[in-house]
Design a protein around this motif. Structure first.
Motif, PDB file in Angstrom:
ATOM      1  N   ILE A  58      50.937 -23.047   6.585  1.00 52.91           N
ATOM      2  CA  ILE A  58      51.145 -22.674   5.178  1.00 52.91           C
ATOM      3  C   ILE A  58      49.867 -22.899   4.372  1.00 52.91           C
ATOM      4  CG2 ILE A  58      52.415 -23.252   3.072  1.00 52.91           C
ATOM      5  CD1 ILE A  58      54.816 -23.966   4.910  1.00 52.91           C
ATOM      6  N   ALA A  59      49.182 -24.013   4.639  1.00 55.46           N
ATOM      7  CA  ALA A  59      47.947 -24.323   3.911  1.00 55.46           C
ATOM      8  C   ALA A  59      46.877 -23.265   4.166  1.00 55.46           C
ATOM      9  CB  ALA A  59      47.432 -25.705   4.317  1.00 55.46           C
ATOM     10  N   ILE A  60      46.809 -22.766   5.390  1.00 54.30           N
ATOM     11  CA  ILE A  60      45.852 -21.697   5.699  1.00 54.30           C
ATOM     12  C   ILE A  60      46.294 -20.387   5.063  1.00 54.30           C
ATOM     13  CG2 ILE A  60      44.946 -20.276   7.590  1.00 54.30           C
ATOM     14  CD1 ILE A  60      44.800 -22.868   9.253  1.00 54.30           C
ATOM     15  N   ASP A  61      47.593 -20.087   5.139  1.00 53.19           N
ATOM     16  CA  ASP A  61      48.108 -18.874   4.493  1.00 53.19           C
ATOM     17  C   ASP A  61      47.787 -18.865   3.005  1.00 53.19           C
ATOM     18  OD1 ASP A  61      49.227 -18.122   6.914  1.00 53.19           O
ATOM     19  OD2 ASP A  61      51.263 -18.755   6.396  1.00 53.19           O
ATOM     20  N   ARG A  62      47.857 -20.026   2.364  1.00 52.32           N
ATOM     21  CA  ARG A  62      47.668 -20.128   0.921  1.00 52.32           C
ATOM     22  C   ARG A  62      46.231 -20.474   0.530  1.00 52.32           C
ATOM     23  NH1 ARG A  62      52.165 -19.986  -2.164  1.00 52.32           N
ATOM     24  NH2 ARG A  62      54.133 -19.779  -1.019  1.00 52.32           N
ATOM     25  N   LYS A  63      45.323 -20.393   1.505  1.00 48.47           N
ATOM     26  CA  LYS A  63      43.876 -20.513   1.268  1.00 48.47           C
ATOM     27  C   LYS A  63      43.424 -21.916   0.860  1.00 48.47           C
ATOM     28  CE  LYS A  63      43.836 -16.045   1.930  1.00 48.47           C
ATOM     29  NZ  LYS A  63      43.522 -15.515   3.281  1.00 48.47           N
ATOM     30  N   TYR A  64      44.241 -22.918   1.149  1.00 46.52           N
ATOM     31  CA  TYR A  64      43.759 -24.290   0.951  1.00 46.52           C
ATOM     32  C   TYR A  64      42.735 -24.653   2.022  1.00 46.52           C
ATOM     33  CZ  TYR A  64      47.498 -25.240  -2.440  1.00 46.52           C
ATOM     34  OH  TYR A  64      48.317 -25.229  -3.542  1.00 46.52           O
TER      35      TYR A  64
END
Length: 308
Positions: A58-64
């Protein structure tokens, strides 16, 4: 065909608290040791790791985060500057997720499933200071320290505690309203084993992974992330299976190659906690227990009575 009466009687003889089976989106079997177990928040131990993996997707999907190939030293530069063994500079998030970071961490050896890092005032420092025994990326060794560093990284890049990030982007979309997530002395959510969930909510996580990141027709994490998470990487523990990215994976038929019809994967927690997924039959099984001498017993029950 599963013999449910036999399974029910078998479960009564063991220190198994809950055993749920969901087939094609419908829960078809529920076993609770007693009425309290249904609403209880169970300490799911290392099943926490599988959920942490989803959070990284999720963090990668949301560009964190840009990718899993970011060096770990970029998050803890002062700790790494003090390291004599410069091979540690090669360690990335991917190596933490696959537990191929190369550190000496005898969790399944002389430590007997209990990492003494829990007593340390700075767990991240304790882990990074461990000596190297393998070049980075060459050997999988079970290391709960990897998961805790991942939680620390997640908190750093999102400016949220791991449990807060999970609540916003995973638990609320899944309809999970009650949970606990223990922290260390630095207020870092324990990435290895800190989460407590209801058995029914463990099932929601399993269904999300079965459906490759979709729950109730809503995309929560990318399909690509789930596929990489359950991709078999290295085999170190034959009784358990290969390790992906914080999920265990193995073949139903050992004589055949891995395929969509010949694999299953699971999160496994000390004491008999499981989120088990069998894609071929669209089956999800969640288990909680107090099997601290025989954590692999539920896996054997699944192999003997369900994977047939």
């Amino acid at each position: 065909m599963i013999d449910y009466p036999f399974l029910q009687n078998r479960l009564k003889k063991e220190k198994i608290n809950t055993f749920l089976i969901n087939s094609h989106g419908k829960t078809i079997f529920r076993y609770y040791k007693n009425k309290k177990q249904q609403q209880k928040l169970h300490k799911i131990n290392s099943c926490t790791k599988g959920i942490l993996s989803i959070l990284f997707g999720i963090a990668i999907d949301r560009k964190y985060l840009a990718s899993v190939h970011i060096p770990v030293h970029s998050f803890f530069p002062e700790l790494f500057e003090r390291q004599d063994d410069k091979r540690k500079m090669d360690m990335t998030i991917y190596h933490l997720l696959t537990m191929t970071e190369g550190l000496d961490f005898p969790e399944f050896g002389e430590w007997n499933c209990f990492a003494p890092m829990v007593f340390h005032s700075d767990i991240v420092k304790f882990i990074i200071n461990r000596p190297m025994v393998h070049p980075v990326g060459t050997h999988m060794n079970y290391n709960s320290g990897c998961s805790h560093i991942l939680s620390a990284i997640l908190q750093q890049v999102t400016s949220m505690k791991t449990k807060e990030f999970a609540n916003r982007y995973l638990f609320q979309p899944l309809g999970i309203q009650e949970y606990q997530w223990y922290e260390d002395k630095k207020k870092i959510s324990k990435g290895a084993d800190g989460l407590l969930l209801k058995a029914e909510d463990m099932m929601k996580v399993g269904l999300l992974v079965l459906k490759k990141g979709v729950y109730n027709e809503k995309r929560i994490v990318s399909e690509d992330w789930i596929n990489h998470s359950i991709k078999p990487n290295l085999m170190t523990y034959e009784k358990i299976g290969y390790y992906g990215m914080h999920w265990w994976v193995n073949k139903q038929n050992e004589t055949k190659a891995f395929s969509e019809d010949n694999h299953y994967f699971f999160a496994l927690g000390f004491g008999g906690q499981y989120i088990f997924i069998w894609p071929k039959e669209e089956l999800v099984i969640t288990i909680t227990g107090d099997l601290y001498e025989t954590s692999l017993l539920p896996l054997q029950l699944i192999k003997d009575h369900i994977l047939r």
